[in-house]
Design an enzyme around this catalytic site. Structure first.
Site, PDB file in Angstrom:
ATOM      1  CG  ASP A 142      -1.641  -1.351   1.345  1.00 50.27           C
ATOM      2  OD1 ASP A 142      -2.456  -1.641   0.459  1.00 50.27           O
ATOM      3  OD2 ASP A 142      -1.353  -2.118   2.287  1.00 50.27           O
ATOM      4  CG  HIS A 186      -3.133  -5.279   3.236  1.00 45.81           C
ATOM      5  ND1 HIS A 186      -2.786  -4.469   2.182  1.00 45.81           N
ATOM      6  CD2 HIS A 186      -3.501  -6.460   2.689  1.00 45.81           C
ATOM      7  CE1 HIS A 186      -2.939  -5.137   1.059  1.00 45.81           C
ATOM      8  NE2 HIS A 186      -3.386  -6.349   1.337  1.00 45.81           N
TER       9      HIS A 186
HETATM   10  P1  NAX Z   1      -1.574 -18.354  -4.096  1.00 50.11           P
HETATM   11  O1  NAX Z   1      -2.890 -18.988  -3.875  1.00 50.11           O
HETATM   12  O2  NAX Z   1      -0.996 -18.283  -5.460  1.00 50.11           O
HETATM   13  O3  NAX Z   1      -0.476 -19.090  -3.180  1.00 50.11           O
HETATM   14  C1  NAX Z   1      -0.695 -19.377  -1.848  1.00 50.11           C
HETATM   15  C2  NAX Z   1       0.071 -20.640  -1.536  1.00 50.11           C
HETATM   16  O4  NAX Z   1      -0.038 -20.885  -0.144  1.00 50.11           O
HETATM   17  C3  NAX Z   1      -0.477 -21.884  -2.245  1.00 50.11           C
HETATM   18  O5  NAX Z   1       0.578 -22.501  -2.970  1.00 50.11           O
HETATM   19  C4  NAX Z   1      -0.984 -22.756  -1.104  1.00 50.11           C
HETATM   20  O6  NAX Z   1      -0.791 -24.140  -1.355  1.00 50.11           O
HETATM   21  C5  NAX Z   1      -0.112 -22.277   0.038  1.00 50.11           C
HETATM   22  N1  NAX Z   1      -0.648 -22.563   1.356  1.00 50.11           N
HETATM   23  C6  NAX Z   1      -1.955 -22.572   1.771  1.00 50.11           C
HETATM   24  N2  NAX Z   1      -2.030 -22.949   3.059  1.00 50.11           N
HETATM   25  C7  NAX Z   1      -0.763 -23.154   3.473  1.00 50.11           C
HETATM   26  C8  NAX Z   1      -0.202 -23.585   4.706  1.00 50.11           C
HETATM   27  N3  NAX Z   1      -0.984 -23.873   5.754  1.00 50.11           N
HETATM   28  N4  NAX Z   1       1.137 -23.702   4.797  1.00 50.11           N
HETATM   29  C9  NAX Z   1       1.913 -23.455   3.741  1.00 50.11           C
HETATM   30  N5  NAX Z   1       1.443 -23.059   2.536  1.00 50.11           N
HETATM   31  C10 NAX Z   1       0.122 -22.915   2.414  1.00 50.11           C
HETATM   32  O7  NAX Z   1      -1.662 -16.919  -3.414  1.00 50.11           O
HETATM   33  P2  NAX Z   1      -0.704 -15.656  -3.609  1.00 50.11           P
HETATM   34  O8  NAX Z   1      -1.184 -14.868  -4.746  1.00 50.11           O
HETATM   35  O9  NAX Z   1       0.716 -16.096  -3.576  1.00 50.11           O
HETATM   36  O10 NAX Z   1      -1.089 -14.819  -2.300  1.00 50.11           O
HETATM   37  C11 NAX Z   1      -0.750 -15.272  -1.013  1.00 50.11           C
HETATM   38  C12 NAX Z   1      -1.419 -14.417   0.041  1.00 50.11           C
HETATM   39  O11 NAX Z   1      -0.990 -13.074  -0.021  1.00 50.11           O
HETATM   40  C13 NAX Z   1      -2.954 -14.347  -0.087  1.00 50.11           C
HETATM   41  O12 NAX Z   1      -3.511 -14.493   1.213  1.00 50.11           O
HETATM   42  C14 NAX Z   1      -3.186 -12.943  -0.573  1.00 50.11           C
HETATM   43  O13 NAX Z   1      -4.458 -12.467  -0.199  1.00 50.11           O
HETATM   44  C15 NAX Z   1      -2.080 -12.204   0.129  1.00 50.11           C
HETATM   45  N6  NAX Z   1      -1.735 -10.880  -0.378  1.00 50.11           N
HETATM   46  C16 NAX Z   1      -1.354  -9.953   0.530  1.00 50.11           C
HETATM   47  C17 NAX Z   1      -0.972  -8.681   0.162  1.00 50.11           C
HETATM   48  C18 NAX Z   1      -0.550  -7.672   1.179  1.00 50.11           C
HETATM   49  O14 NAX Z   1      -0.273  -6.549   0.779  1.00 50.11           O
HETATM   50  N7  NAX Z   1      -0.475  -7.962   2.472  1.00 50.11           N
HETATM   51  C19 NAX Z   1      -0.988  -8.278  -1.266  1.00 50.11           C
HETATM   52  C20 NAX Z   1      -0.962  -9.438  -2.208  1.00 50.11           C
HETATM   53  C21 NAX Z   1      -1.803 -10.606  -1.805  1.00 50.11           C
HETATM   54  O15 NAX Z   1      -3.138 -10.328  -2.111  1.00 50.11           O
END
Ligand code: NAX
Length: 327
Positions: free
Chosen positions: A159, A187
């Site tokens: 952000d 966020h």
């Molecule tokens: P993806 O769905 O591409 O990847 C997430 C990965 O996490 C998957 O490979 C899944 O298998 C794995 N996972 C799920 N549960 C798990 C666990 N218990 N232990 C280990 N791995 C696990 O998501 P991606 O686009 O990489 O985003 C990841 C996270 O970042 C999401 O929650 C998203 O909302 C968040 N974000 C946060 C942002 C921020 O500014 N704070 C911005 C970007 C993003 O939206």
């Protein structure tokens, strides 16, 4: 050559992971003289895909990448970790209530907090990226009794960076001349991107832009940028999120520039009337690996309202996870 440090990354086979790991390996996060051991956590069904990512890391032949460990067990992935980037989370699905979302993420961040508490380095620096990031950080922190509360942070740096770039585009001045940007609070769409202290090449930003642009365009554009990216790309921000995670950890490890600050989601100590304990975006400076909230900033009536609104949302999220027995 320095001794390698251990960097744990969860959700390592996801889309953010795919941008993040290669930059950590290249030295972008901790410096080009700091070797790293990557310790990657994924859920069991994603371990095969993760193996493919590891093959690509190997093919990068990064001089600083000493070793890569993969696991579906947090006790393995967090062992002796000096840095932990918690990216994997349960995304909100259509029709999901907030309680369901918080509960699903509690199932991830509670055991991860417990594992960090048991096996990570006593000085581990934890960044939560996975949403809802601030409250997920709170859950992990509250389940890590053997670590300090301040070792858990949440990412509002994306952000912050979005705000820098929007102001740069509006004023026609490069990002490099912008100082003292702040993202207060959550966020989420209630965040408060605050220009009241910001300068552009030394001139107060609010002398360069109109108040109605600031309130009516800048703030909503920054707050809703994530949704605009999804609309355009058909997927959520990934490379920019990874880049922000690198920036957050780099500043935490190596410090902030003199005369400037960055925004980090950190446990409130009550500064600026923010309820103590909430993981809330604050302006911070960092030196010697320790962050400090910038004190003494003037808070206008408008700022007060915006800061209180985002604090209220975080308080409600905290109350909801308390009711679920997660903190
Ligand atoms: P993806 O769905 O591409 O990847 C997430 C990965 O996490 C998957 O490979 C899944 O298998 C794995 N996972 C799920 N549960 C798990 C666990 N218990 N232990 C280990 N791995 C696990 O998501 P991606 O686009 O990489 O985003 C990841 C996270 O970042 C999401 O929650 C998203 O909302 C968040 N974000 C946060 C942002 C921020 O500014 N704070 C911005 C970007 C993003 O939206």
């Amino acid at each position: 050559m320095k001794t390698p440090v251990r960097v744990a990354v969860t959700g390592a086979a996801g889309q953010i992971g795919y941008s993040l790991l290669f930059r950590i390996a290249s030295g972008a996060m901790l410096g080009d003289d700091q070797p790293v051991i990557l310790q990657l956590l994924e859920v069991t069904p994603a371990l095969k895909a993760l193996q493919g990512v590891v093959m690509e890391l190997q093919d990068g032949a990064y001089p600083l990448l000493t070793e890569v460990v993969t696991s579906d067990d947090p006790m393995v992935a967090f062992k002796d970790a000096d840095y932990a980037l918690l990216v994997g989370a349960m995304p909100r699905k259509a029709g999901m209530e907030r309680g369901d979302l918080l509960s699903a993420n509690g199932g991830i961040f509670k055991p991860q907090g417990e594992a960090l508490s048991e096996v990570a380095s006593r000085d581990v620096k934890v960044l939560v990226v996975g949403n809802p990031a601030n409250t997920n950080a709170l859950i992990a922190q509250q389940n890590a009794p053997k670590l300090g509360a301040g070792q858990f942070t949440a990412m509002v740096r994306l952000d912050h960076n979005r705000a820098l770039s929007q102001l740069s585009a509006k004023t026609g001045k490069p990002v490099s001349g912008i100082r003292k940007m702040t993202i207060w609070g959550n966020h989420s769409s209630t965040q408060y991107p605050d220009l009241s202290q910001t300068t552009v090449d030394g001139t107060p930003a609010l002398e360069l832009v109109a108040q109605d642009w600031y309130e009516g365009e800048f703030i909503p554009t920054v707050a809703k940028r994530g949704a605009a990216i999804i609309e355009a790309r058909g997927a959520s921000s990934a490379a920019s999120a990874a880049s922000a995670a690198i920036d957050h950890m780099r500043n935490w490890a190596l410090g902030t520039a003199p005369g400037d600050w960055v925004s980090m989601g950190i446990p409130s100590d009550g500064s600026y009337g923010v309820p103590e304990g909430l993981i809330y975006g604050f302006p911070v400076t960092v030196s010697g690996g320790k962050y400090e909230i910038v004190q003494g900033l003037e808070v206008s009536d408008f700022s007060r309202r915006m800061m209180d609104a985002t604090a209220k949302e975080l308080t409600e999220e905290r109350d909801a996870v308390r009711e679920l027995g997660l903190v």
